[in-house]
Write an enzyme that holds these catalytic residues in place. Sequence first.
Site, PDB file in Angstrom:
ATOM      1  CG  ASN A   7      -1.825   1.201   1.293  1.00  0.00           C
ATOM      2  OD1 ASN A   7      -1.438   2.313   0.951  1.00  0.00           O
ATOM      3  ND2 ASN A   7      -3.054   0.999   1.749  1.00  0.00           N
ATOM      4  CD  GLU A  34      -4.537   4.659   1.164  1.00  0.00           C
ATOM      5  OE1 GLU A  34      -5.003   5.687   1.692  1.00  0.00           O
ATOM      6  OE2 GLU A  34      -4.030   3.724   1.811  1.00  0.00           O
ATOM      7  CG  ASP A 147      -4.684  -2.100   3.355  1.00  0.00           C
ATOM      8  OD1 ASP A 147      -5.134  -2.771   4.307  1.00  0.00           O
ATOM      9  OD2 ASP A 147      -4.543  -0.867   3.406  1.00  0.00           O
ATOM     10  CG  ASN A 149      -8.084  -1.286   5.696  1.00  0.00           C
ATOM     11  OD1 ASN A 149      -7.254  -0.817   6.470  1.00  0.00           O
ATOM     12  ND2 ASN A 149      -8.393  -0.695   4.539  1.00  0.00           N
ATOM     13  CG  ASP A 218      -0.585  -4.198   4.235  1.00  0.00           C
ATOM     14  OD1 ASP A 218      -1.148  -3.605   3.301  1.00  0.00           O
ATOM     15  OD2 ASP A 218      -0.223  -3.638   5.293  1.00  0.00           O
ATOM     16  CG  ASP A 247       0.144   4.838   6.295  1.00  0.00           C
ATOM     17  OD1 ASP A 247       0.175   4.290   5.164  1.00  0.00           O
ATOM     18  OD2 ASP A 247      -0.845   5.480   6.690  1.00  0.00           O
ATOM     19  CG  HIS A 248       0.291   0.177   4.459  1.00  0.00           C
ATOM     20  ND1 HIS A 248      -0.561  -0.854   4.750  1.00  0.00           N
ATOM     21  CD2 HIS A 248      -0.463   1.312   4.502  1.00  0.00           C
ATOM     22  CE1 HIS A 248      -1.779  -0.382   4.956  1.00  0.00           C
ATOM     23  NE2 HIS A 248      -1.751   0.927   4.812  1.00  0.00           N
TER      24      HIS A 248
END
Length: 257
Positions: A7, A34, A147, A149, A218, A247-248
């Site tokens: 991501n 994303e 991802d 989530n 993930d 941030d991943h």
Amino acid sequence: MRIATFNVNGITSRLPALLQWLAETRPDVACLQELKAPQEKFPEAALNQAGYQCIWHGQKSWNGVAILARGKAPLEVGRGLAGDPEDEQSRYIEAVVDGVVIACLYLPNGNPAPGPKFDYKLKWFDRLIVRAAELLDTGAPVVLAGDFNVMPTELDVYKPERWVDDALFRPETRAAFHRLLEQGWCDALRTMHPGERIYTFWDYFRNAYGRDAGLRIDHLLLSPALAGKLKAANVDRDVRGREKPSDHAPTWVELDI
């Protein structure tokens, strides 16, 4: 064969970091989520120059998924999930690379929960489960990468008690993930690291990365045709610690094909 998911949290701003990671690790397939870029703004030329051919499904400002293949063109199978003709969010794309079906997905966040966004998340999950069953029925080697989530268990979140009401950790979300696994999918990272706290995401706030206050959201799920070929799985954690990171962190599997 190395297959990765990442991501990127905005492909335009993260392109230098993405290209650096691709050059260093040279995955055969990279699934991106994303993108946050419309279809015409995807940096195809830069990725081609790096040795990757691409398919992508963009969306202005939000969402967006892509599949990159090193030295060859991914053969697109489809984009979007059946079951909701009004759903225009760019969250799913599917291709074949070297005989392996690659499904790249960006499952909805779902917060705040409960509420309409959480309802959408669960309905999207149901549609994914239907497509996953169809893929398993083919008997083909398949990877569901992206991802999701969702933190499937308490081992996948740094302080479970703080997340009980979050859409990523609510019982309904975890139950949906486990319904998916029960079809016969292998959770590659957890299979290779059964008792380890291993994360793929760290928030930008409160020094989460420095404190290792992470989440494992993930995932790479392998069909039975691939599960026995799993040789390694891990997270390129250091990528999260670089300048202007997503941030991943990239997550990957090695398959003996």
